[in-house]
Scaffold this motif. Structure first.
Motif, PDB file in Angstrom:
ATOM      1  N   PRO A 118       0.812  -1.216   0.000  1.00 26.11           N
ATOM      2  CA  PRO A 118       0.000   0.000   0.000  1.00 26.11           C
ATOM      3  C   PRO A 118       0.846   1.267   0.000  1.00 26.11           C
ATOM      4  CG  PRO A 118      -0.788  -1.559   1.652  1.00 26.11           C
ATOM      5  CD  PRO A 118       0.537  -2.065   1.181  1.00 26.11           C
ATOM      6  N   VAL A 119       0.296   2.303  -0.620  1.00 19.85           N
ATOM      7  CA  VAL A 119       0.910   3.626  -0.657  1.00 19.85           C
ATOM      8  C   VAL A 119      -0.137   4.644  -0.221  1.00 19.85           C
ATOM      9  CG1 VAL A 119       1.866   5.441  -2.136  1.00 19.85           C
ATOM     10  CG2 VAL A 119       2.576   3.066  -2.465  1.00 19.85           C
ATOM     11  N   ALA A 120       0.249   5.562   0.650  1.00 15.20           N
ATOM     12  CA  ALA A 120      -0.621   6.666   1.044  1.00 15.20           C
ATOM     13  C   ALA A 120       0.034   7.974   0.628  1.00 15.20           C
ATOM     14  CB  ALA A 120      -0.873   6.659   2.548  1.00 15.20           C
ATOM     15  N   LEU A 121      -0.768   8.882   0.132  1.00 16.67           N
ATOM     16  CA  LEU A 121      -0.297  10.196  -0.290  1.00 16.67           C
ATOM     17  C   LEU A 121      -1.047  11.242   0.524  1.00 16.67           C
ATOM     18  CD1 LEU A 121       1.681  11.324  -2.394  1.00 16.67           C
ATOM     19  CD2 LEU A 121      -0.217  11.526  -3.987  1.00 16.67           C
ATOM     20  N   LEU A 122      -0.359  11.853   1.479  1.00 15.53           N
ATOM     21  CA  LEU A 122      -0.935  12.911   2.300  1.00 15.53           C
ATOM     22  C   LEU A 122      -0.735  14.242   1.589  1.00 15.53           C
ATOM     23  CD1 LEU A 122      -2.133  14.031   4.975  1.00 15.53           C
ATOM     24  CD2 LEU A 122       0.239  14.157   5.816  1.00 15.53           C
ATOM     25  N   LEU A 123      -1.821  14.958   1.348  1.00 14.92           N
ATOM     26  CA  LEU A 123      -1.779  16.207   0.598  1.00 14.92           C
ATOM     27  C   LEU A 123      -2.116  17.385   1.511  1.00 14.92           C
ATOM     28  CD1 LEU A 123      -3.601  14.694  -2.483  1.00 14.92           C
ATOM     29  CD2 LEU A 123      -1.166  15.218  -2.317  1.00 14.92           C
ATOM     30  N   GLY A 124      -1.885  18.581   0.992  1.00 13.77           N
ATOM     31  CA  GLY A 124      -2.172  19.767   1.796  1.00 13.77           C
ATOM     32  C   GLY A 124      -1.169  20.001   2.896  1.00 13.77           C
ATOM     33  N   VAL A 125       0.108  19.659   2.641  1.00 13.39           N
ATOM     34  CA  VAL A 125       1.182  19.896   3.613  1.00 13.39           C
ATOM     35  C   VAL A 125       2.120  20.947   3.030  1.00 13.39           C
ATOM     36  CG1 VAL A 125       3.032  18.840   4.961  1.00 13.39           C
ATOM     37  CG2 VAL A 125       1.007  17.487   4.355  1.00 13.39           C
ATOM     38  N   PRO A 126       2.057  22.188   3.467  1.00 14.91           N
ATOM     39  CA  PRO A 126       1.163  22.715   4.502  1.00 14.91           C
ATOM     40  C   PRO A 126      -0.186  23.143   3.920  1.00 14.91           C
ATOM     41  CG  PRO A 126       2.579  24.467   3.729  1.00 14.91           C
ATOM     42  CD  PRO A 126       2.997  23.230   2.972  1.00 14.91           C
ATOM     43  N   ASN A 127      -1.158  23.414   4.804  1.00 15.22           N
ATOM     44  CA  ASN A 127      -2.367  24.106   4.354  1.00 15.22           C
ATOM     45  C   ASN A 127      -1.962  25.517   3.922  1.00 15.22           C
ATOM     46  OD1 ASN A 127      -5.354  22.950   6.093  1.00 15.22           O
ATOM     47  ND2 ASN A 127      -3.736  21.795   5.119  1.00 15.22           N
ATOM     48  N   GLN A 128      -2.402  25.946   2.760  1.00 14.55           N
ATOM     49  CA  GLN A 128      -2.017  27.250   2.220  1.00 14.55           C
ATOM     50  C   GLN A 128      -2.994  27.626   1.111  1.00 14.55           C
ATOM     51  OE1 GLN A 128       2.003  26.858   0.606  1.00 14.55           O
ATOM     52  NE2 GLN A 128       1.494  25.043  -0.504  1.00 14.55           N
ATOM     53  N   LEU A 148      10.150  34.748  16.017  1.00 14.79           N
ATOM     54  CA  LEU A 148      11.183  35.656  16.510  1.00 14.79           C
ATOM     55  C   LEU A 148      10.570  36.869  17.195  1.00 14.79           C
ATOM     56  CD1 LEU A 148      13.740  35.575  13.555  1.00 14.79           C
ATOM     57  CD2 LEU A 148      13.876  34.356  15.731  1.00 14.79           C
ATOM     58  N   ASP A 149       9.431  37.325  16.707  1.00 18.97           N
ATOM     59  CA  ASP A 149       8.769  38.489  17.297  1.00 18.97           C
ATOM     60  C   ASP A 149       8.079  38.157  18.616  1.00 18.97           C
ATOM     61  OD1 ASP A 149       9.602  40.067  15.206  1.00 18.97           O
ATOM     62  OD2 ASP A 149       7.703  39.975  14.117  1.00 18.97           O
ATOM     63  N   SER A 150       7.526  36.925  18.698  1.00 20.73           N
ATOM     64  CA  SER A 150       6.664  36.594  19.833  1.00 20.73           C
ATOM     65  C   SER A 150       7.289  35.657  20.852  1.00 20.73           C
ATOM     66  CB  SER A 150       5.370  35.948  19.320  1.00 20.73           C
ATOM     67  OG  SER A 150       5.647  34.669  18.762  1.00 20.73           O
ATOM     68  N   GLY A 151       8.221  34.808  20.406  1.00 14.87           N
ATOM     69  CA  GLY A 151       8.751  33.771  21.290  1.00 14.87           C
ATOM     70  C   GLY A 151       7.820  32.582  21.453  1.00 14.87           C
ATOM     71  N   ASP A 152       6.696  32.553  20.748  1.00 16.69           N
ATOM     72  CA  ASP A 152       5.742  31.444  20.803  1.00 16.69           C
ATOM     73  C   ASP A 152       6.282  30.315  19.921  1.00 16.69           C
ATOM     74  OD1 ASP A 152       3.676  29.645  20.543  1.00 16.69           O
ATOM     75  OD2 ASP A 152       2.176  31.107  19.888  1.00 16.69           O
ATOM     76  N   SER A 153       6.743  29.236  20.555  1.00 18.17           N
ATOM     77  CA  SER A 153       7.429  28.184  19.815  1.00 18.17           C
ATOM     78  C   SER A 153       6.497  27.309  18.986  1.00 18.17           C
ATOM     79  CB  SER A 153       8.235  27.306  20.773  1.00 18.17           C
ATOM     80  OG  SER A 153       7.383  26.649  21.688  1.00 18.17           O
ATOM     81  N   SER A 154       5.203  27.554  19.017  1.00 14.89           N
ATOM     82  CA  SER A 154       4.308  26.816  18.122  1.00 14.89           C
ATOM     83  C   SER A 154       4.236  27.445  16.736  1.00 14.89           C
ATOM     84  CB  SER A 154       2.895  26.741  18.718  1.00 14.89           C
ATOM     85  OG  SER A 154       2.294  28.033  18.764  1.00 14.89           O
ATOM     86  N   TRP A 155       4.875  28.613  16.531  1.00 14.72           N
ATOM     87  CA  TRP A 155       4.750  29.328  15.266  1.00 14.72           C
ATOM     88  C   TRP A 155       5.448  28.663  14.086  1.00 14.72           C
ATOM     89  CZ3 TRP A 155       1.579  32.223  12.897  1.00 14.72           C
ATOM     90  CH2 TRP A 155       0.798  33.162  13.570  1.00 14.72           C
ATOM     91  N   PRO A 156       6.658  28.125  14.184  1.00 14.76           N
ATOM     92  CA  PRO A 156       7.327  27.617  12.981  1.00 14.76           C
ATOM     93  C   PRO A 156       6.461  26.612  12.218  1.00 14.76           C
ATOM     94  CG  PRO A 156       8.885  27.733  14.784  1.00 14.76           C
ATOM     95  CD  PRO A 156       7.532  28.000  15.371  1.00 14.76           C
ATOM     96  N   LEU A 157       6.271  26.862  10.934  1.00 14.88           N
ATOM     97  CA  LEU A 157       5.329  26.092  10.130  1.00 14.88           C
ATOM     98  C   LEU A 157       5.706  24.618  10.047  1.00 14.88           C
ATOM     99  CD1 LEU A 157       2.762  26.728   8.372  1.00 14.88           C
ATOM    100  CD2 LEU A 157       4.287  26.613   6.392  1.00 14.88           C
ATOM    101  N   LEU A 158       6.979  24.289  10.234  1.00 19.63           N
ATOM    102  CA  LEU A 158       7.372  22.882  10.192  1.00 19.63           C
ATOM    103  C   LEU A 158       6.679  22.074  11.272  1.00 19.63           C
ATOM    104  CD1 LEU A 158       9.376  21.746   8.079  1.00 19.63           C
ATOM    105  CD2 LEU A 158       9.628  24.206   8.408  1.00 19.63           C
ATOM    106  N   PHE A 159       6.320  22.708  12.395  1.00 24.28           N
ATOM    107  CA  PHE A 159       5.659  21.969  13.475  1.00 24.28           C
ATOM    108  C   PHE A 159       4.299  21.416  13.042  1.00 24.28           C
ATOM    109  CE2 PHE A 159       7.978  23.676  17.499  1.00 24.28           C
ATOM    110  CZ  PHE A 159       9.202  23.395  16.915  1.00 24.28           C
ATOM    111  N   PRO A 160       3.378  22.232  12.532  1.00 26.87           N
ATOM    112  CA  PRO A 160       2.116  21.652  12.071  1.00 26.87           C
ATOM    113  C   PRO A 160       2.286  20.755  10.851  1.00 26.87           C
ATOM    114  CG  PRO A 160       2.204  23.999  11.565  1.00 26.87           C
ATOM    115  CD  PRO A 160       3.342  23.710  12.500  1.00 26.87           C
ATOM    116  N   MET A 161       3.307  20.989  10.039  1.00 26.97           N
ATOM    117  CA  MET A 161       3.554  20.087   8.916  1.00 26.97           C
ATOM    118  C   MET A 161       3.905  18.694   9.411  1.00 26.97           C
ATOM    119  SD  MET A 161       5.583  22.775   6.430  1.00 26.97           S
ATOM    120  CE  MET A 161       5.924  21.632   5.078  1.00 26.97           C
ATOM    121  N   VAL A 162       4.767  18.617  10.413  1.00 21.16           N
ATOM    122  CA  VAL A 162       5.113  17.315  10.992  1.00 21.16           C
ATOM    123  C   VAL A 162       3.883  16.681  11.642  1.00 21.16           C
ATOM    124  CG1 VAL A 162       6.472  16.161  12.789  1.00 21.16           C
ATOM    125  CG2 VAL A 162       7.545  17.885  11.318  1.00 21.16           C
TER     126      VAL A 162
END
Length: 447
Positions: A118-128, A148-162
Motif C-alpha cells: 500500500p501507498v498513502a499520499l498525504l496532501l495539503g502539507v502545509p495548508n495554504q 522571533l517576534d513573539s517567542g511562541d514556539s508553536s509558530w514555525p510552520l514545520l511543526f504543524p507540517m510534521v
C-alpha cells in the motif's frame, strides 16, 4: 522549495568521505517540537470520502483533519492505494502539497504496483495560502519571523507540517483496522523539498517510522551550509530569497534565532536517525551547493544511502544537453527499489568508498561493494568555480573485476574545478537500482 512532482531513490553506504564535515557535540534536543506533537487535538479525525477500483488496485480518498494551529483548522486529502492481496502491515507514506487529483492517484498507484504494498499520499502539507496569500517558503519565512517576534514556539510552520504526517499515521492505522482487518504497524516516510524537511523531523519524533526517503533538502547543518554556500556560490542561493529578504539568512546570532534554527534543523536530531535512510538529490539543484551532503553525511548513524540524479534539478527530472526533460523512470525505480528492500527485509548492498589522488595528480575513486554491481559509472562535471548548478554531467563506464575493488580514475583539472562520483547498478526483482557514492569537488590547485 517547490512541490516535488516525481520521486527518486537509490543507495550507498558509509565510509570514506571527502570530508567537509567535522565532529561537533550535538546540542540538547529542544522540547518544543515534541511538546507541539503531543498537544491534544480534540477536533482531529478522518472519514472516507469515496473509494473506487483504479486499474487492478483499489483507491480510497479520506478527508483528514489534523489539528488547529494558530486558530486555523488544517484539513487534508489522504489518498490510499492498495494492490490486490498486498500485505498491509507496512506502507509507504509520502507527504506533498496540493489536493487530490486523478494524476496524484495515478502516481500513488504506479508506486504501489512497483513496491507491491500500500501507498498513502498525504496532501495539503502545509495548508495554504495563509496570511495574505503566502505560500511555500514565503509562508514558512513568515511563521519564522512571527516566532522571533513573539517567542511562541508553536509558530514555525514545520511543526504543524510534521503533526500532519503524525496524524496521517494515526488515521492510517485506524483505517487499516476498519478496512483491512489489521493496523498498519510501520511506515516508510518520504517527501520532497520542505516535505523532505518534514520527513526528517517526523522520523526524529515518531518510532513508527521504519525508514525515510527525504528528497532535495540538502541543507542539514544549516549554519555551516550557509557558510559553505557563500564560499561555493558567491552568496546564498537566490532560491532561498524568501528567507534572506526577511532577515532570516544569514542567521542572526541571537538567542531566539539560535533557538529557532535548533528547533527546525534536522541536524539537531541527528542521533535519532538510526533507521535506513535514502537521501535523494539532484546534481543541478539550484537551491544547494553541489557537495552540501558532505557537511552532514558522516554524522548520520545507521544505514544510509545516496541517490544523485545527474543533470536533474529540484524536480529530480533528468534533462538532455538541450535542457529537454527526460523520463523520470530512474528516480521512480530507485525509490521503489529502496522501499521494496525495506518491506521485504532483503539487505541492501554494502558499499564503501574513498576519494583520493595518484602520484601524478590524477583523481581516483576506490569502491568496495558486496555484492558486486552489474555495472558501474563515473560521473563528472566541470566548472570555472565551485558552483556546478548549471554544469553538464557526463559519465564513463568503470571496469569491474571479480573479487577486486572497483577503481575509477579521472584527470586532475588544469583549470577551474571538477566534481565527480560513482554510481553502481543493481537489480532487485524487476526493478533497476543505482547506488551512489559521495561526490568530491577538486580544483586545479588540488583543493
Amino acid at each position: 522549495m517547490r512541490l516535488l512532482g516525481k520521486l527518486v531513490l537509490p543507495l550507498a553506504l558509509l565510509l570514506g568521505a571527502p570530508a567537509l564535515s567535522f565532529a561537533k557535540e550535538p546540542p540538547a534536543i529542544p522540547a518544543d517540537l515534541g511538546t507541539y506533537l503531543t498537544k491534544a487535538e480534540p477536533g482531529s479525525g478522518w472519514k472516507i470520502e469515496d473509494s473506487k477500483d483504479f486499474g487492478i488496485a483499489k483507491v480510497w480518498r479520506l478527508k483528514l483533519t489534523s489539528q488547529v494551529w494558530q486558530g486555523i483548522t488544517w484539513t487534508h486529502d489522504l489518498l490510499i492505494v492498495r494492490p490486490p492481496d498486498a500485505p498491509t502491515g507496512k506502507m509507504l507514506l509520502l507527504n506533498e502539497g496540493g489536493s487530490a487529483s486523478e494524476q496524484k492517484a495515478m502516481y500513488a498507484a504506479l508506486l504501489a504496483g512497483k513496491i507491491k504494498a500500500p501507498v498513502a499520499l498525504l496532501l495539503g502539507v502545509p495548508n495554504q495560502p495563509l496570511f495574505d496569500g503566502k505560500r511555500e517558503d514565503d509562508l514558512i519565512a513568515e511563521t519564522f519571523v512571527r516566532f522571533l517576534d513573539s517567542g511562541d514556539s508553536s509558530w514555525p510552520l514545520l511543526f504543524p507540517m510534521v503533526k500532519s504526517v503524525v496524524k496521517a499515521m494515526d488515521s492510517l492505522q485506524e483505517f487499516g483496522k476498519q478496512e483491512w482487518g489489521g493496523p498498519v504497524e510501520k511506515f516508510i516516510v518520504g517527501g520532497g523539498s520542505k516535505r523532505g524537511w518534514t520527513t526528517w523531523l517526523t522520523a526524529a519524533n515518531d518510532p513508527r517510522v521504519m525508514a525515510i526517503t527525504p528528497m532535495v533538502i540538502d541543507v542539514l547543518n544549516m549554519r555551516d551550509q550557509l557558510t559553505h554556500q557563500q564560499k561555493s556560490l558567491g552568496g546564498p542561493s537566490e532560491e532561498i530569497s524568501p528567507y534572506t529578504k526577511r532577515g532570516l539568512v544569514p542567521i542572526p546570532d541571537t538567542p531566539r534565532a539560535n533557538q529557532l534554527w535548533s528547533m527546525v534543523d534536522p541536524w539537531t536530531y541527528r542521533e535519532r536517525f538510526t533507521m535506513p535512510k535514502l537521501i535523494v538529490l539532484g546534481n543541478n539543484d539550484p537551491y544547494w551547493s553541489t557537495d552540501a551532503l558532505n557537511l552532514y553525511w558522516d554524522a548520520l548513524p545507521g544505514e544510509k544511502y545516496i541517490s544523485y540524479s545527474p543533470n536533474a534539478g529540484h524536480d529530480l527530472t533528468e534533462r538532455d544537453a538541450g535542457g529537454r526533460k527526460l523520463s523520470p523512470d530512474r528516480a521512480i525505480n530507485n525509490v521503489s527499489a529502496f522501499v521494496r528492500h525495506q518491506l521485504t527485509g532483503k539487505p541492501l548492498p554494502k558499499l564503501a568508498w574513498k576519494h583520493g589522488s595518484r602520484a601524478d595528480g590524477s583523481l581516483e575513486l576506490t569502491i568496495t561493494a558486496d555484492p558486486a554491481p552489474r555495472e558501474a559509472r563515473l560521473w563528472y562535471a566541470r566548472s570555472e568555480t565551485r558552483d556546478f548548478r548549471k554544469s553538464r554531467w557526463e559519465s564513463l563506464p568503470i571496469k569491474i573485476k571479480d573479487g577486486e575493488p572497483i577503481i575509477a580514475n579521472g584527470p586532475k583539472p588544469d583549470k577551474g574545478f571538477i566534481a565527480y562520483y560513482a554510481d553502481l547498478g543493481y537489480q532487485i526483482d524487476d526493478l533497476p537500482q543505482w547506488l551512489c557514492t559521495q561526490l568530491r569537488v577538486v580544483g586545479a590547485d588540488g583543493e
